[in-house]
Motif scaffolding. Structure first.
Motif, PDB file in Angstrom:
ATOM      1  N   SER A  81     -11.445  10.518   1.797  1.00 52.30           N
ATOM      2  CA  SER A  81     -10.652   9.573   0.996  1.00 52.30           C
ATOM      3  C   SER A  81     -11.533   8.614   0.205  1.00 52.30           C
ATOM      4  CB  SER A  81      -9.714   8.757   1.893  1.00 52.30           C
ATOM      5  OG  SER A  81      -8.804   9.588   2.542  1.00 52.30           O
ATOM      6  N   PHE A  82     -12.799   8.519   0.563  1.00 52.48           N
ATOM      7  CA  PHE A  82     -13.729   7.639  -0.161  1.00 52.48           C
ATOM      8  C   PHE A  82     -14.542   8.427  -1.182  1.00 52.48           C
ATOM      9  CE2 PHE A  82     -12.692   5.508   3.741  1.00 52.48           C
ATOM     10  CZ  PHE A  82     -12.597   4.182   3.374  1.00 52.48           C
ATOM     11  N   ARG A  83     -15.001   9.584  -0.778  1.00 46.69           N
ATOM     12  CA  ARG A  83     -15.893  10.357  -1.640  1.00 46.69           C
ATOM     13  C   ARG A  83     -15.169  11.014  -2.805  1.00 46.69           C
ATOM     14  NH1 ARG A  83     -20.330  14.706   0.393  1.00 46.69           N
ATOM     15  NH2 ARG A  83     -20.953  12.886   1.584  1.00 46.69           N
ATOM     16  N   PHE A  84     -13.908  11.379  -2.593  1.00 42.87           N
ATOM     17  CA  PHE A  84     -13.151  12.111  -3.614  1.00 42.87           C
ATOM     18  C   PHE A  84     -11.998  11.241  -4.112  1.00 42.87           C
ATOM     19  CE2 PHE A  84     -15.069  15.163  -0.698  1.00 42.87           C
ATOM     20  CZ  PHE A  84     -15.773  15.980  -1.582  1.00 42.87           C
ATOM     21  N   PRO A  85     -12.128  10.709  -5.329  1.00 45.50           N
ATOM     22  CA  PRO A  85     -11.115   9.768  -5.833  1.00 45.50           C
ATOM     23  C   PRO A  85      -9.697  10.359  -5.887  1.00 45.50           C
ATOM     24  CG  PRO A  85     -13.084   9.674  -7.193  1.00 45.50           C
ATOM     25  CD  PRO A  85     -13.272  10.821  -6.242  1.00 45.50           C
ATOM     26  N   ASP A  86      -9.573  11.695  -5.997  1.00 46.25           N
ATOM     27  CA  ASP A  86      -8.219  12.276  -6.067  1.00 46.25           C
ATOM     28  C   ASP A  86      -7.783  12.880  -4.738  1.00 46.25           C
ATOM     29  OD1 ASP A  86     -10.005  14.335  -6.067  1.00 46.25           O
ATOM     30  OD2 ASP A  86      -9.136  15.418  -7.768  1.00 46.25           O
ATOM     31  N   HIS A  87      -8.501  12.531  -3.674  1.00 49.11           N
ATOM     32  CA  HIS A  87      -8.153  13.070  -2.359  1.00 49.11           C
ATOM     33  C   HIS A  87      -6.815  12.536  -1.860  1.00 49.11           C
ATOM     34  CE1 HIS A  87      -7.886  12.570   2.046  1.00 49.11           C
ATOM     35  NE2 HIS A  87      -8.328  13.798   2.068  1.00 49.11           N
ATOM     36  N   PHE A  88      -5.986  13.407  -1.334  1.00 51.97           N
ATOM     37  CA  PHE A  88      -4.799  12.931  -0.619  1.00 51.97           C
ATOM     38  C   PHE A  88      -4.555  13.784   0.616  1.00 51.97           C
ATOM     39  CE2 PHE A  88      -1.805  16.237  -1.870  1.00 51.97           C
ATOM     40  CZ  PHE A  88      -2.269  16.666  -3.096  1.00 51.97           C
ATOM     41  N   LEU A  89      -3.714  13.248   1.479  1.00 53.08           N
ATOM     42  CA  LEU A  89      -3.399  13.890   2.754  1.00 53.08           C
ATOM     43  C   LEU A  89      -2.128  14.713   2.625  1.00 53.08           C
ATOM     44  CD1 LEU A  89      -3.660  10.641   4.899  1.00 53.08           C
ATOM     45  CD2 LEU A  89      -5.418  12.408   4.768  1.00 53.08           C
ATOM     46  N   GLY A  90      -2.009  15.739   3.448  1.00 49.92           N
ATOM     47  CA  GLY A  90      -0.752  16.470   3.519  1.00 49.92           C
ATOM     48  C   GLY A  90       0.399  15.570   3.951  1.00 49.92           C
ATOM     49  N   PHE A  91       0.061  14.474   4.669  1.00 47.25           N
ATOM     50  CA  PHE A  91       1.084  13.548   5.163  1.00 47.25           C
ATOM     51  C   PHE A  91       1.469  12.491   4.125  1.00 47.25           C
ATOM     52  CE2 PHE A  91      -1.912  14.489   8.686  1.00 47.25           C
ATOM     53  CZ  PHE A  91      -1.092  15.289   9.463  1.00 47.25           C
ATOM     54  N   ALA A 131      -0.463   7.408  -3.434  1.00 54.85           N
ATOM     55  CA  ALA A 131      -1.454   7.237  -2.364  1.00 54.85           C
ATOM     56  C   ALA A 131      -2.855   7.161  -2.960  1.00 54.85           C
ATOM     57  CB  ALA A 131      -1.351   8.384  -1.364  1.00 54.85           C
ATOM     58  N   VAL A 132      -3.131   8.026  -3.948  1.00 57.52           N
ATOM     59  CA  VAL A 132      -4.449   8.033  -4.599  1.00 57.52           C
ATOM     60  C   VAL A 132      -4.671   6.721  -5.361  1.00 57.52           C
ATOM     61  CG1 VAL A 132      -5.784   9.146  -6.454  1.00 57.52           C
ATOM     62  CG2 VAL A 132      -4.636  10.548  -4.717  1.00 57.52           C
ATOM     63  N   ALA A 133      -3.638   6.273  -6.085  1.00 58.57           N
ATOM     64  CA  ALA A 133      -3.760   5.026  -6.861  1.00 58.57           C
ATOM     65  C   ALA A 133      -3.963   3.832  -5.941  1.00 58.57           C
ATOM     66  CB  ALA A 133      -2.509   4.834  -7.721  1.00 58.57           C
ATOM     67  N   THR A 134      -3.251   3.820  -4.815  1.00 60.01           N
ATOM     68  CA  THR A 134      -3.397   2.725  -3.845  1.00 60.01           C
ATOM     69  C   THR A 134      -4.808   2.690  -3.288  1.00 60.01           C
ATOM     70  OG1 THR A 134      -1.071   2.594  -3.243  1.00 60.01           O
ATOM     71  CG2 THR A 134      -2.637   1.986  -1.535  1.00 60.01           C
ATOM     72  N   ARG A 135      -5.334   3.868  -2.927  1.00 61.99           N
ATOM     73  CA  ARG A 135      -6.706   3.910  -2.378  1.00 61.99           C
ATOM     74  C   ARG A 135      -7.716   3.431  -3.412  1.00 61.99           C
ATOM     75  NH1 ARG A 135      -4.691   9.090   0.310  1.00 61.99           N
ATOM     76  NH2 ARG A 135      -3.847   8.095   2.171  1.00 61.99           N
ATOM     77  N   ALA A 136      -7.530   3.833  -4.659  1.00 57.39           N
ATOM     78  CA  ALA A 136      -8.471   3.418  -5.709  1.00 57.39           C
ATOM     79  C   ALA A 136      -8.519   1.896  -5.806  1.00 57.39           C
ATOM     80  CB  ALA A 136      -8.061   4.033  -7.049  1.00 57.39           C
ATOM     81  N   LYS A 137      -7.345   1.274  -5.749  1.00 52.62           N
ATOM     82  CA  LYS A 137      -7.277  -0.197  -5.823  1.00 52.62           C
ATOM     83  C   LYS A 137      -7.932  -0.832  -4.602  1.00 52.62           C
ATOM     84  CE  LYS A 137      -2.825  -0.568  -7.262  1.00 52.62           C
ATOM     85  NZ  LYS A 137      -1.476  -1.067  -7.154  1.00 52.62           N
ATOM     86  N   LEU A 138      -7.613  -0.285  -3.431  1.00 49.48           N
ATOM     87  CA  LEU A 138      -8.155  -0.846  -2.190  1.00 49.48           C
ATOM     88  C   LEU A 138      -9.671  -0.768  -2.170  1.00 49.48           C
ATOM     89  CD1 LEU A 138      -5.721   0.690   0.480  1.00 49.48           C
ATOM     90  CD2 LEU A 138      -5.896  -1.742  -0.129  1.00 49.48           C
ATOM     91  N   TRP A 139     -10.220   0.405  -2.506  1.00 47.51           N
ATOM     92  CA  TRP A 139     -11.677   0.581  -2.394  1.00 47.51           C
ATOM     93  C   TRP A 139     -12.408  -0.269  -3.428  1.00 47.51           C
ATOM     94  CZ3 TRP A 139      -9.974   1.739   1.710  1.00 47.51           C
ATOM     95  CH2 TRP A 139      -9.584   2.975   2.191  1.00 47.51           C
ATOM     96  N   GLN A 140     -11.826  -0.352  -4.625  1.00 48.31           N
ATOM     97  CA  GLN A 140     -12.456  -1.174  -5.662  1.00 48.31           C
ATOM     98  C   GLN A 140     -12.572  -2.619  -5.170  1.00 48.31           C
ATOM     99  OE1 GLN A 140     -11.131  -3.682  -7.925  1.00 48.31           O
ATOM    100  NE2 GLN A 140     -13.115  -3.758  -8.963  1.00 48.31           N
ATOM    101  N   THR A 193       0.849  -1.198   0.000  1.00 47.71           N
ATOM    102  CA  THR A 193       0.000   0.000   0.000  1.00 47.71           C
ATOM    103  C   THR A 193       0.888   1.253   0.000  1.00 47.71           C
ATOM    104  OG1 THR A 193      -0.199  -0.452   2.390  1.00 47.71           O
ATOM    105  CG2 THR A 193      -2.125  -0.934   1.037  1.00 47.71           C
ATOM    106  N   ALA A 194       1.893   1.239  -0.852  1.00 50.10           N
ATOM    107  CA  ALA A 194       2.824   2.366  -0.928  1.00 50.10           C
ATOM    108  C   ALA A 194       2.097   3.633  -1.367  1.00 50.10           C
ATOM    109  CB  ALA A 194       3.946   2.039  -1.907  1.00 50.10           C
ATOM    110  N   GLY A 195       2.613   4.758  -0.925  1.00 51.07           N
ATOM    111  CA  GLY A 195       2.041   6.053  -1.296  1.00 51.07           C
ATOM    112  C   GLY A 195       2.041   6.989  -0.103  1.00 51.07           C
TER     113      GLY A 195
END
Ligand SMILES: [Zn+2]
Length: 307
Positions: free
Chosen positions: A243-253, A260-269, A211-213
């Protein structure tokens, strides 16, 4: 004797409060503990197949501004604020949670992340409330090297979980040790760590998930038993709403926002398609839920609290 009374008595024993054991049945739990009183007692136990999971609260941050750290995507600040308001949340009073998790599988007791440590960290106190001592933990797994995840590794210069194998991703550890000033707790314990790659078994029933990113070698944990699967996301999960509602959401951290965005997309799918439960390290307590599709994006659906 009810199960909760047994747990309470064990917790008192664990704390060495032997003189108070006889009175334990009537003693409010907060009186017997160093940690402040916590709604819900600070731990939340449930099962995935034959494996027992206990989310442990390390406590919460004081209220503060959510933005930009919890929603850093440029051009989205107004939408993020509207999403907060729609969920009856004040973005100027965001409270962050810290949620390590205990996994009990047969004789194995595995701790995923250690909280902040120091005077603020409440992981060990809430572990005691759940009836487990630090000495009983036989594996500590670290998702990534940020302070709020590794702060509890060391207490007074010694490993907090003295009998545990310490496990972490190889890429992640190498990254932190290559810094000019590596995090003190990782430097102190570096020879104690077994370094693994994504896909490796952490302990029976637990597998490391790439889950790199958020960080360069972040690993989440997959727990599977009896046809059920759950992921402890670490910080691959981000924010429970944004992080769920906005596909391009990322954190300052997030170290690498695109990854991070690509990892979340894969995870949620995958979580939505396969009904994988998730635990988010920074999600609102007790941070357990499911993921469902919502239009072109997703939604985190918190599980109902069960006793
Ligand atoms: Zn974190």
């Amino acid at each position: 004797m009810s199960k909760s009374q047994v747990t309470r008595r064990d917790a008192l024993k664990v704390l060495g409060a032997t003189g108070a054991v006889a009175a334990a049945g009537t003693m409010p739990i907060a009186m017997a503990q160093a940690a402040p009183a916590t709604n819900g007692g600070g731990f939340y136990r449930f099962k995935v197949g034959d494996i027992t999971l206990t989310v442990l609260s390390d406590g919460q941050s004081p209220p503060g501004n959510a933005f930009p750290n919890w929603g850093a995507t440029p051009g989205k600040q107004a939408e993020f604020e509207a999403a907060f308001r729609e969920n009856f949340l004040d973005p100027t009073k965001f409270v962050n949670n810290f949620n390590p998790m205990l996994v009990e599988n047969g004789n194995n007791k595995i701790l995923i992340d250690t909280g902040r440590g120091g005077t603020g960290g409440q992981t060990v106190a809430n572990l005691a409330r759940a009836g487990v001592t630090p000495a009983q933990i036989n594996t500590v797994f670290i998702t990534h090297g940020h302070g709020d995840h590794i702060g509890g590794l060391v207490t007074n210069g010694q490993p907090t979980f003295a009998n545990a194998r310490h496990v972490m991703g190889e890429t992640e550890m190498q990254f932190w040790l290559s810094q000019a000033t590596p995090p003190a707790n990782l430097a102190t314990l570096k020879d104690k760590f077994t370094l693994i790659k994504a896909g490796a078994e952490i302990a029976p029933g637990l597998t490391a998930v790439d889950t790199a990113g958020h960080t360069v070698g972040h690993l989440a944990v997959q727990i599977a038993s009896g046809g059920q699967t759950l992921w402890h996301l670490g910080d691959a999960g981000g924010h429970a709403i944004l992080s769920f509602r906005f596909p391009d959401h990322f954190l300052g951290f997030d170290a690498n926002p695109q990854n991070a965005v690509a990892t979340r997309a894969k995870l949620w799918q995958a979580a939505a398609a396969d009904k994988v439960m998730v635990v988010g390290y920074h999600f609102p307590w007790p941070a357990v839920g499911n993921v469902k599709r919502s239009g072109n994006a997703y939604e985190y659906v918190p599980a109902f609290f069960t006793f």
